[in-house]
Design a protein around this motif. Structure first.
Motif, PDB file in Angstrom:
ATOM      1  N   LEU A  19      96.895  -6.451 -11.064  1.00  0.00           N
ATOM      2  CA  LEU A  19      95.946  -7.225 -10.250  1.00  0.00           C
ATOM      3  C   LEU A  19      94.962  -8.003 -11.120  1.00  0.00           C
ATOM      4  O   LEU A  19      94.245  -8.870 -10.625  1.00  0.00           O
ATOM      5  CB  LEU A  19      95.141  -6.291  -9.331  1.00  0.00           C
ATOM      6  CG  LEU A  19      95.735  -5.911  -7.981  1.00  0.00           C
ATOM      7  CD1 LEU A  19      94.754  -5.031  -7.220  1.00  0.00           C
ATOM      8  CD2 LEU A  19      96.094  -7.127  -7.151  1.00  0.00           C
ATOM      9  N   LEU A  21      92.521  -6.439 -12.885  1.00  0.00           N
ATOM     10  CA  LEU A  21      91.224  -5.757 -12.821  1.00  0.00           C
ATOM     11  C   LEU A  21      91.009  -4.883 -14.053  1.00  0.00           C
ATOM     12  O   LEU A  21      91.927  -4.189 -14.501  1.00  0.00           O
ATOM     13  CB  LEU A  21      91.143  -4.896 -11.564  1.00  0.00           C
ATOM     14  CG  LEU A  21      91.236  -5.647 -10.230  1.00  0.00           C
ATOM     15  CD1 LEU A  21      91.271  -4.664  -9.075  1.00  0.00           C
ATOM     16  CD2 LEU A  21      90.063  -6.625 -10.080  1.00  0.00           C
ATOM     17  N   VAL A 176      97.785  -2.368  -2.529  1.00  0.00           N
ATOM     18  CA  VAL A 176      96.903  -3.228  -3.318  1.00  0.00           C
ATOM     19  C   VAL A 176      96.330  -4.387  -2.510  1.00  0.00           C
ATOM     20  O   VAL A 176      95.227  -4.863  -2.798  1.00  0.00           O
ATOM     21  CB  VAL A 176      97.619  -3.752  -4.584  1.00  0.00           C
ATOM     22  CG1 VAL A 176      97.735  -2.643  -5.610  1.00  0.00           C
ATOM     23  CG2 VAL A 176      99.000  -4.307  -4.260  1.00  0.00           C
ATOM     24  N   HIS A 177      97.030  -4.844  -1.466  1.00  0.00           N
ATOM     25  CA  HIS A 177      96.473  -5.917  -0.641  1.00  0.00           C
ATOM     26  C   HIS A 177      95.200  -5.462   0.070  1.00  0.00           C
ATOM     27  O   HIS A 177      94.229  -6.211   0.172  1.00  0.00           O
ATOM     28  CB  HIS A 177      97.517  -6.412   0.373  1.00  0.00           C
ATOM     29  CG  HIS A 177      97.936  -5.397   1.387  1.00  0.00           C
ATOM     30  ND1 HIS A 177      98.673  -4.278   1.059  1.00  0.00           N
ATOM     31  CD2 HIS A 177      97.693  -5.329   2.718  1.00  0.00           C
ATOM     32  CE1 HIS A 177      98.890  -3.567   2.154  1.00  0.00           C
ATOM     33  NE2 HIS A 177      98.306  -4.175   3.166  1.00  0.00           N
ATOM     34  N   TRP A 180      92.342  -4.884  -2.689  1.00  0.00           N
ATOM     35  CA  TRP A 180      91.745  -6.157  -3.100  1.00  0.00           C
ATOM     36  C   TRP A 180      90.742  -6.649  -2.055  1.00  0.00           C
ATOM     37  O   TRP A 180      89.623  -7.044  -2.381  1.00  0.00           O
ATOM     38  CB  TRP A 180      92.851  -7.187  -3.316  1.00  0.00           C
ATOM     39  CG  TRP A 180      92.381  -8.532  -3.783  1.00  0.00           C
ATOM     40  CD1 TRP A 180      92.053  -9.610  -3.010  1.00  0.00           C
ATOM     41  CD2 TRP A 180      92.172  -8.942  -5.140  1.00  0.00           C
ATOM     42  NE1 TRP A 180      91.664 -10.666  -3.786  1.00  0.00           N
ATOM     43  CE2 TRP A 180      91.730 -10.291  -5.105  1.00  0.00           C
ATOM     44  CE3 TRP A 180      92.332  -8.316  -6.376  1.00  0.00           C
ATOM     45  CZ2 TRP A 180      91.443 -11.016  -6.259  1.00  0.00           C
ATOM     46  CZ3 TRP A 180      92.049  -9.041  -7.525  1.00  0.00           C
ATOM     47  CH2 TRP A 180      91.606 -10.364  -7.459  1.00  0.00           C
ATOM     48  N   ALA A 184      86.622  -6.924  -2.468  1.00  0.00           N
ATOM     49  CA  ALA A 184      85.922  -8.190  -2.230  1.00  0.00           C
ATOM     50  C   ALA A 184      84.779  -7.985  -1.246  1.00  0.00           C
ATOM     51  O   ALA A 184      83.669  -8.510  -1.430  1.00  0.00           O
ATOM     52  CB  ALA A 184      86.899  -9.240  -1.713  1.00  0.00           C
ATOM     53  N   LEU A 189      84.735  -7.395  -6.852  1.00  0.00           N
ATOM     54  CA  LEU A 189      85.703  -8.148  -7.644  1.00  0.00           C
ATOM     55  C   LEU A 189      84.986  -8.893  -8.757  1.00  0.00           C
ATOM     56  O   LEU A 189      83.835  -9.306  -8.592  1.00  0.00           O
ATOM     57  CB  LEU A 189      86.450  -9.155  -6.762  1.00  0.00           C
ATOM     58  CG  LEU A 189      87.461  -8.599  -5.766  1.00  0.00           C
ATOM     59  CD1 LEU A 189      88.081  -9.750  -4.976  1.00  0.00           C
ATOM     60  CD2 LEU A 189      88.534  -7.785  -6.460  1.00  0.00           C
ATOM     61  N   ALA A 193      87.469 -13.790 -10.401  1.00  0.00           N
ATOM     62  CA  ALA A 193      88.650 -13.553  -9.573  1.00  0.00           C
ATOM     63  C   ALA A 193      88.624 -14.451  -8.339  1.00  0.00           C
ATOM     64  O   ALA A 193      87.561 -14.747  -7.788  1.00  0.00           O
ATOM     65  CB  ALA A 193      88.682 -12.078  -9.136  1.00  0.00           C
ATOM     66  N   GLN A 195      88.537 -15.289  -4.629  1.00  0.00           N
ATOM     67  CA  GLN A 195      87.988 -14.496  -3.542  1.00  0.00           C
ATOM     68  C   GLN A 195      88.801 -14.724  -2.266  1.00  0.00           C
ATOM     69  O   GLN A 195      89.199 -15.856  -1.973  1.00  0.00           O
ATOM     70  CB  GLN A 195      86.528 -14.853  -3.293  1.00  0.00           C
ATOM     71  CG  GLN A 195      85.631 -14.692  -4.521  1.00  0.00           C
ATOM     72  CD  GLN A 195      85.561 -13.270  -5.033  1.00  0.00           C
ATOM     73  OE1 GLN A 195      85.365 -12.343  -4.265  1.00  0.00           O
ATOM     74  NE2 GLN A 195      85.694 -13.096  -6.338  1.00  0.00           N
TER      75      GLN A 195
END
Length: 198
Positions: A19, A21, A176-177, A180, A184, A189, A193, A195
């Motif tokens: 991702l 991160l 992961v969706h 994320w 946010a 985040l 990244a 947004q």
């Protein structure tokens, strides 16, 4: 906000890395018992929140810990990590030729006291597997650290999983969706990244 992944799972580490991160690993022994009245998604969410509670007192105000727990359910029965090869074979024998559900519960807990708990569900369809295929997988891949005795990304997933309804990454151990989007929403985040839209 500094991210902490409280997981020993190489799959979760890889997913967060993919991702883009930055995070650090912190590990702590936490029991994985759950109240017997809980079912399915509620089990995964309870365990994720229970793990996060073990880190709460040590979090700095600018830190966020990510905890997760993935369970495999055949109906309402939770199939945990197998105790040994015989247990793994018994689980895979029950899963082959039918559909089951995978739930991953996630808890995001910040050092300033905010907490988000959620889960995601994926239905996994297995074709019938022979005893030779099951034995080969257990002997060569030793899936003793995996709920339900298999990893979708492993050999048995490649030859046995015919269809998924839901997120593949959820079956790997982290939706992961959703992670994320919730990061946010919490303002966690990195500034660089992209947004999510509103």
């Amino acid at each position: 906000m500094r991210l902490i992944l409280a997981s020993n799972s190489p799959r979760r580490r890889q997913l967060l890395t993919d991702l883009g991160l930055a995070y650090e690993i912190r590990l702590r022994a936490v029991d994985e018992d759950f109240p017997p009245h809980l079912r399915r998604a509620a089990v995964a969410e309870y365990l994720a929140a229970h793990k996060a509670a073990a880190y709460a007192a040590d979090l700095a105000p600018d830190e966020l810990v990510i905890t997760a727990d993935t369970i495999v359910c055949l109906g309402d029965e939770v199939l945990n990590k197998p105790a040994d090869a015989a247990d793994a074979a018994a689980m895979l024998t029950r899963l082959q030729g039918r559909a089951h559900e995978v739930f991953t519960g996630v808890c995001l807990r910040t050092g300033d006291g905010r907490q988000v708990v959620f889960s995601d569900q994926t239905t996994v369809h297995f074709r019938p597997l022979s005893s030779a295929e099951i034995d080969f997988y257990i002997t060569h891949y030793k899936p003793f650290d995996k709920a339900g005795a298999y990893g979708a990304q492993d050999w048995v997933g490649m030859v046995g999983v015919t269809r998924l309804e839901g997120s593949y990454f959820n079956v790997m151990g982290l939706p992961v969706h959703r992670v994320w989007a919730e990061l946010a929403r919490l303002g966690a985040l990195p500034a660089a990244a992209p947004q999510p839209g509103h």
